[in-house]
Scaffold this motif. Structure first.
Motif, mmCIF file in Angstrom:
data_model
loop_
_atom_site.group_PDB
_atom_site.id
_atom_site.type_symbol
_atom_site.label_atom_id
_atom_site.label_comp_id
_atom_site.label_asym_id
_atom_site.label_seq_id
_atom_site.Cartn_x
_atom_site.Cartn_y
_atom_site.Cartn_z
ATOM 1 N N GLN A 158 0.811 -1.210 0.169
ATOM 2 C CA GLN A 158 -0.194 0.128 0.116
ATOM 3 C C GLN A 158 0.924 1.317 0.098
ATOM 4 O OE1 GLN A 158 -2.398 -0.785 3.489
ATOM 5 N NE2 GLN A 158 -4.234 -1.221 2.265
ATOM 6 N N ILE A 159 0.253 2.341 -0.341
ATOM 7 C CA ILE A 159 0.932 3.656 -0.405
ATOM 8 C C ILE A 159 0.429 4.356 0.670
ATOM 9 C CG2 ILE A 159 1.492 5.797 -1.890
ATOM 10 C CD1 ILE A 159 0.768 4.045 -4.171
ATOM 11 N N GLY A 160 1.413 5.098 1.301
ATOM 12 C CA GLY A 160 1.016 5.951 2.402
ATOM 13 C C GLY A 160 1.737 6.207 3.598
ATOM 14 N N PHE A 161 1.570 7.201 4.510
ATOM 15 C CA PHE A 161 2.215 7.450 5.689
ATOM 16 C C PHE A 161 2.500 6.300 6.796
ATOM 17 C CE2 PHE A 161 0.876 11.748 4.392
ATOM 18 C CZ PHE A 161 2.169 11.985 3.860
ATOM 19 N N ALA A 162 3.460 5.702 7.224
ATOM 20 C CA ALA A 162 3.507 4.664 8.122
ATOM 21 C C ALA A 162 4.196 5.153 9.454
ATOM 22 C CB ALA A 162 4.245 3.436 7.251
ATOM 23 N N GLY A 163 3.804 6.108 10.050
ATOM 24 C CA GLY A 163 4.605 6.612 11.252
ATOM 25 C C GLY A 163 6.005 6.861 11.202
ATOM 26 N N GLN A 164 6.632 6.567 12.054
ATOM 27 C CA GLN A 164 7.963 7.115 12.071
ATOM 28 C C GLN A 164 9.080 5.921 12.181
ATOM 29 O OE1 GLN A 164 7.514 10.988 15.071
ATOM 30 N NE2 GLN A 164 9.641 10.732 14.142
ATOM 31 N N HIS A 165 10.081 6.177 11.724
ATOM 32 C CA HIS A 165 11.239 5.464 11.405
ATOM 33 C C HIS A 165 12.589 6.049 12.151
ATOM 34 C CE1 HIS A 165 13.642 1.811 9.980
ATOM 35 N NE2 HIS A 165 14.664 2.739 9.793
ATOM 36 N N GLY A 166 12.834 6.040 13.356
ATOM 37 C CA GLY A 166 13.752 6.772 14.146
ATOM 38 C C GLY A 166 13.224 8.293 13.885
ATOM 39 N N GLU A 167 14.059 8.941 13.690
ATOM 40 C CA GLU A 167 13.732 10.551 13.430
ATOM 41 C C GLU A 167 13.116 10.819 12.207
ATOM 42 O OE1 GLU A 167 14.049 13.240 15.787
ATOM 43 O OE2 GLU A 167 13.933 11.480 17.167
ATOM 44 N N ARG A 168 12.778 10.037 11.181
ATOM 45 C CA ARG A 168 12.370 10.291 9.938
ATOM 46 C C ARG A 168 10.840 9.695 9.895
ATOM 47 N NH1 ARG A 168 16.008 11.278 6.257
ATOM 48 N NH2 ARG A 168 18.000 11.258 7.101
ATOM 49 N N LEU A 169 9.977 10.301 8.933
ATOM 50 C CA LEU A 169 8.823 9.770 8.521
ATOM 51 C C LEU A 169 8.786 8.582 7.715
ATOM 52 C CD1 LEU A 169 5.448 10.600 8.248
ATOM 53 C CD2 LEU A 169 6.141 12.255 6.417
ATOM 54 N N LYS A 170 8.065 7.477 7.961
ATOM 55 C CA LYS A 170 8.215 6.375 6.987
ATOM 56 C C LYS A 170 7.046 6.428 6.057
ATOM 57 C CE LYS A 170 8.573 1.405 7.088
ATOM 58 N NZ LYS A 170 8.292 0.395 8.138
ATOM 59 N N ILE A 171 7.522 6.409 4.902
ATOM 60 C CA ILE A 171 6.200 6.610 3.844
ATOM 61 C C ILE A 171 6.588 5.391 3.021
ATOM 62 C CG2 ILE A 171 5.698 7.881 1.681
ATOM 63 C CD1 ILE A 171 6.724 10.144 2.907
ATOM 64 N N ARG A 172 5.260 4.471 2.799
ATOM 65 C CA ARG A 172 5.365 3.520 1.875
ATOM 66 C C ARG A 172 4.916 3.620 0.588
ATOM 67 N NH1 ARG A 172 2.224 0.505 6.642
ATOM 68 N NH2 ARG A 172 4.129 -0.461 7.549
ATOM 69 N N ILE A 173 5.856 3.094 -0.532
ATOM 70 C CA ILE A 173 5.652 3.359 -1.835
ATOM 71 C C ILE A 173 5.467 1.929 -2.599
ATOM 72 C CG2 ILE A 173 6.692 4.283 -3.935
ATOM 73 C CD1 ILE A 173 5.344 6.294 -2.195
ATOM 74 N N SER A 174 4.634 1.844 -3.475
ATOM 75 C CA SER A 174 4.469 0.737 -4.233
ATOM 76 C C SER A 174 5.210 0.411 -5.247
ATOM 77 C CB SER A 174 2.983 0.427 -4.546
ATOM 78 O OG SER A 174 2.678 1.419 -5.620
ATOM 79 N N ALA A 175 5.884 1.375 -5.768
ATOM 80 C CA ALA A 175 6.777 1.348 -6.958
ATOM 81 C C ALA A 175 8.237 0.511 -6.429
ATOM 82 C CB ALA A 175 6.925 2.656 -7.631
ATOM 83 N N PRO A 176 8.823 -0.031 -7.139
ATOM 84 C CA PRO A 176 10.170 -0.639 -6.991
ATOM 85 C C PRO A 176 11.127 0.419 -7.184
ATOM 86 C CG PRO A 176 9.487 -1.143 -9.341
ATOM 87 C CD PRO A 176 8.344 -0.538 -8.700
ATOM 88 N N PRO A 177 12.419 0.305 -6.318
ATOM 89 C CA PRO A 177 13.373 1.084 -6.156
ATOM 90 C C PRO A 177 14.353 0.991 -7.550
ATOM 91 C CG PRO A 177 13.923 -0.531 -4.736
ATOM 92 C CD PRO A 177 12.363 -0.768 -5.261
ATOM 93 N N VAL A 178 13.766 1.223 -8.800
ATOM 94 C CA VAL A 178 14.768 1.052 -9.736
ATOM 95 C C VAL A 178 14.181 2.288 -10.672
ATOM 96 C CG1 VAL A 178 14.812 -1.514 -9.786
ATOM 97 C CG2 VAL A 178 13.036 -0.618 -11.011
ATOM 98 N N ASP A 179 15.305 2.673 -11.707
ATOM 99 C CA ASP A 179 14.981 3.802 -12.586
ATOM 100 C C ASP A 179 14.043 4.971 -12.231
ATOM 101 O OD1 ASP A 179 16.261 2.071 -14.518
ATOM 102 O OD2 ASP A 179 14.167 1.094 -14.818
ATOM 103 N N GLY A 180 14.441 5.136 -10.853
ATOM 104 C CA GLY A 180 13.879 6.436 -10.186
ATOM 105 C C GLY A 180 12.274 6.325 -10.043
ATOM 106 N N LYS A 181 11.508 5.046 -10.381
ATOM 107 C CA LYS A 181 10.153 4.973 -10.129
ATOM 108 C C LYS A 181 9.680 5.339 -8.679
ATOM 109 C CE LYS A 181 9.778 1.716 -14.042
ATOM 110 N NZ LYS A 181 9.828 0.304 -14.332
ATOM 111 N N ALA A 182 10.583 4.705 -7.545
ATOM 112 C CA ALA A 182 10.047 5.150 -6.373
ATOM 113 C C ALA A 182 10.040 6.681 -6.072
ATOM 114 C CB ALA A 182 11.003 4.323 -5.379
ATOM 115 N N ASN A 183 11.082 7.124 -6.639
ATOM 116 C CA ASN A 183 11.266 8.665 -6.246
ATOM 117 C C ASN A 183 9.987 9.328 -7.096
ATOM 118 O OD1 ASN A 183 13.562 8.622 -4.580
ATOM 119 N ND2 ASN A 183 14.954 9.099 -6.416
#
Length: 98
Positions: free
Chosen positions: A24-49
């Protein structure tokens, strides 16, 4: 929730931890001092960005050109600039300065 954002004048800077390839896509609380964000795109060719920028533009009611990566293009740890956000997602608890 706090510590993952700060204001630079009217602009908002978010420190994010990206989870690419999520179901799923969305905010997922915090990860340490960072905001965790879930993205369904894979981390290839800038798709996740690209999906991150689309998602944040929608959530903060700005155009895609108003969202830019300041750092972390190749990393899960990202710093994102949102120019003059028009809305602040209530779930994040972000307060405008002043």
């Amino acid at each position: 929730m706090a510590g993952f954002y700060h204001w630079r004048g009217p602009d908002l800077i978010l420190d994010c931890h990206l989870q690419p390839g999520a179901r799923q896509i969305g905010f997922a609380g915090q990860h340490g001092e960072r905001l965790k964000i879930r993205i369904s795109a894979p981390p290839v060719d800038g798709k996740a960005n690209g999906m991150l920028i689309d998602f944040l533009a929608r959530e903060f009611a700005v155009g895609k050109r108003q969202v830019s990566l300041l750092s972390g293009q190749q990393s899960r740890q990202k710093r994102v600039l949102i120019e003059s956000p028009q809305q602040l997602p209530a779930a994040l608890g972000i307060q405008r300065p002043g």
